[in-house]
Design an enzyme around this catalytic site. Structure first.
Site, PDB file in Angstrom:
ATOM      1  CE  LYS A  38       9.749   6.752   7.254  1.00  0.00           C
ATOM      2  NZ  LYS A  38       8.552   6.965   6.503  1.00  0.00           N
ATOM      3  CE  LYS A  88       6.960  11.334  10.943  1.00  0.00           C
ATOM      4  NZ  LYS A  88       5.910  11.524   9.977  1.00  0.00           N
ATOM      5  CE  LYS A 123       0.315   8.352   6.243  1.00  0.00           C
ATOM      6  NZ  LYS A 123       1.022   8.752   5.043  1.00  0.00           N
TER       7      LYS A 123
HETATM    8  P1  ATP Z   1       4.982   8.135   8.294  1.00  0.00           P
HETATM    9  O1  ATP Z   1       4.216   8.697   9.428  1.00  0.00           O
HETATM   10  O2  ATP Z   1       4.657   6.706   8.009  1.00  0.00           O
HETATM   11  O3  ATP Z   1       6.442   8.413   8.353  1.00  0.00           O
HETATM   12  P2  ATP Z   1       4.068  10.384   7.012  1.00  0.00           P
HETATM   13  O4  ATP Z   1       2.700  10.461   7.576  1.00  0.00           O
HETATM   14  O5  ATP Z   1       5.132  11.240   7.574  1.00  0.00           O
HETATM   15  O6  ATP Z   1       4.476   8.887   7.013  1.00  0.00           O
HETATM   16  P3  ATP Z   1       3.113  11.481   4.541  1.00  0.00           P
HETATM   17  O7  ATP Z   1       1.802  10.824   4.520  1.00  0.00           O
HETATM   18  O8  ATP Z   1       3.716  11.609   3.212  1.00  0.00           O
HETATM   19  O9  ATP Z   1       4.116  10.677   5.462  1.00  0.00           O
HETATM   20  O10 ATP Z   1       3.001  12.910   5.201  1.00  0.00           O
HETATM   21  C1  ATP Z   1       2.145  13.872   4.671  1.00  0.00           C
HETATM   22  C2  ATP Z   1       2.341  15.174   5.381  1.00  0.00           C
HETATM   23  O11 ATP Z   1       2.056  15.058   6.780  1.00  0.00           O
HETATM   24  C3  ATP Z   1       3.758  15.737   5.280  1.00  0.00           C
HETATM   25  O12 ATP Z   1       3.687  17.113   4.980  1.00  0.00           O
HETATM   26  C4  ATP Z   1       4.325  15.539   6.659  1.00  0.00           C
HETATM   27  O13 ATP Z   1       5.275  16.528   6.975  1.00  0.00           O
HETATM   28  C5  ATP Z   1       3.101  15.674   7.528  1.00  0.00           C
HETATM   29  N1  ATP Z   1       3.259  14.960   8.796  1.00  0.00           N
HETATM   30  C6  ATP Z   1       3.500  13.639   8.942  1.00  0.00           C
HETATM   31  N2  ATP Z   1       3.568  13.302  10.248  1.00  0.00           N
HETATM   32  C7  ATP Z   1       3.373  14.457  10.950  1.00  0.00           C
HETATM   33  C8  ATP Z   1       3.319  14.771  12.346  1.00  0.00           C
HETATM   34  N3  ATP Z   1       3.470  13.845  13.270  1.00  0.00           N
HETATM   35  N4  ATP Z   1       3.084  16.065  12.686  1.00  0.00           N
HETATM   36  C9  ATP Z   1       2.910  17.020  11.755  1.00  0.00           C
HETATM   37  N5  ATP Z   1       2.944  16.793  10.428  1.00  0.00           N
HETATM   38  C10 ATP Z   1       3.176  15.521  10.020  1.00  0.00           C
END
Ligand code: ATP
Ligand code: LTN
Length: 326
Positions: free
Chosen positions: A111, A192, A195
């Site tokens: 990041k 992955k 957002k």
């Molecule tokens: P960003 O995608 O912007 O990095 P994020 O979606 O990872 O943000 P959070 O909203 O805090 O951040 O994530 C909430 C939960 O979703 C966490 O438990 C994270 O591990 C899970 N998560 C996030 N992206 C994925 C993904 N692509 N596949 C599975 N689980 C995910």
């Protein structure tokens, strides 16, 4: 009955990865365990969000969590910033983890590289996350695969604290879902689903309509081989589609692969299975959109329940480390 804690950031729109990696587990665990779920608005500040956008995102994420089946009467759903113990424990944790440990966090490195203003909070973020978890004496933390390293740090922080000050903190364990722990971007299947993805076409928003979802799946990047086989290294796009189908149906991706000779029918089935999976979620979301006061009430109730537990741990921590009683 175990103690569970997890968190989700109110940044942007929650996506299918959040649902399959985390939210679905959150809802499933609340009947058997004592669950605490935080919308980590203090963590969201590391991105320096626009204040109005942060307010909107926080309400939307709370609504999405409730629509995913999290029930404020059977668990504790709260905003991190509503429980000041998180900030105080966060500082204690910052002093309990090392610069070297934080420097090794791959999420920080990724990041930090991608932005101009790298806040100190982006760097110390895992210490605050450890505080979130340890304040509740959580046994297990349901998260997606991307959070493994942060969970290891929280464990190390707890073990170190206990060996310095006595056995006060529960050492937590990450719980990953069997399928859907790492949902990949549909346009860039080696990254992955996120957002902050560059192309919105690669991310399935939980607020997307069924038609939009189907369109994104239909346009998902595959490869030119034309053979359906589960092989994440050589065929990341097709394997991601099989993983999604597996997460929706409960069947193994290898077995699912045997049923398809072409990409088109696989994509059609993935879209249909995901839309079916999300049907109850979408129904509840539509209901909640009509009653925003339900969200406010849930968070007010959660705040009280969370503060009672967090404050009790914090008092013991303060005493153990040598801070005078207030
Ligand atoms: P960003 O995608 O912007 O990095 P994020 O979606 O990872 O943000 P959070 O909203 O805090 O951040 O994530 C909430 C939960 O979703 C966490 O438990 C994270 O591990 C899970 N998560 C996030 N992206 C994925 C993904 N692509 N596949 C599975 N689980 C995910
Ligand atoms: N770092 C997590 C969000 C998060 C979290 C937590 C998850 C903050 N505090 C405590 C589990 C437990 C993320 O970015 N997904």
């Amino acid at each position: 009955m175990g103690r569970i804690l997890s968190g989700i950031q109110p940044t942007g729109a929650p996506h299918l990865g959040n649902y399959l990696g985390a939210l679905r587990q959150w809802a499933a665990m609340q009947d058997e365990d004592d669950c605490f779920y935080a919308i980590v608005d203090l963590h969201a500040l590391i991105n320096v969000p626009d204040p109005d956008e942060l307010r909107t995102a926080t309400r939307n994420v709370a609504m999405v969590v409730l629509a995913a089946g999290v029930d404020p009467d059977r668990c504790t759903l709260f905003l991190q910033s509503h429980v000041p113990a998180h900030t105080e424990m966060g500082w204690v944790m910052e002093c309990g983890v090392s610069f070297g440990e934080l420097s090794r966090m791959t999420q920080f490195k990724a990041k930090a590289e991608a932005r101009e203003f790298v806040s100190a909070g982006l760097f110390t973020y895992p210490a605050l996350q450890a505080a979130d978890i340890l304040l509740y004496q959580a046994d297990r933390v349901p998260v997606g695969d991307d959070q493994r390293q942060h969970l290891e740090l929280a464990r190390d922080a707890a073990v170190r604290f206990n060996s310095r000050y006595g056995p006060l903190l529960t050492v937590p364990q990450a719980t990953l879902p069997k399928a859907g722990a790492r949902v990949m971007d549909l346009q860039d299947p080696t990254s992955k689903m996120s957002k902050s993805a560059i192309s919105p076409q690669g991310t399935i928003d939980l607020l997307d309509s069924p038609d939009e979802l189907a369109r994104k799946v239909k346009r998902a990047v595959t490869d030119t081989e034309g053979v359906v086989r589960y092989d994440p290294a050589a065929k990341p796009g097709v394997s991601n589609l099989l993983d999604l189908l597996s997460a929706a149906t409960g069947e193994a991706p290898e077995a699912l692969a045997d049923r398809y000779a072409q990409y088109g029918p696989l994509k059609a089935d993935v879209a249909e299975a995901l839309n079916e999976l999300l049907r109850p979620f979408r129904k509840r979301l539509a209901e909640l959109q009509g009653e925003p006061s339900a969200v406010t009430a849930a968070l007010a109730l959660g705040r009280q329940k969370a503060a009672a537990v967090a404050d009790a741990t914090l008092e013991r921590v303060r005493d153990a480390i040598g801070l005078l009683p207030r």
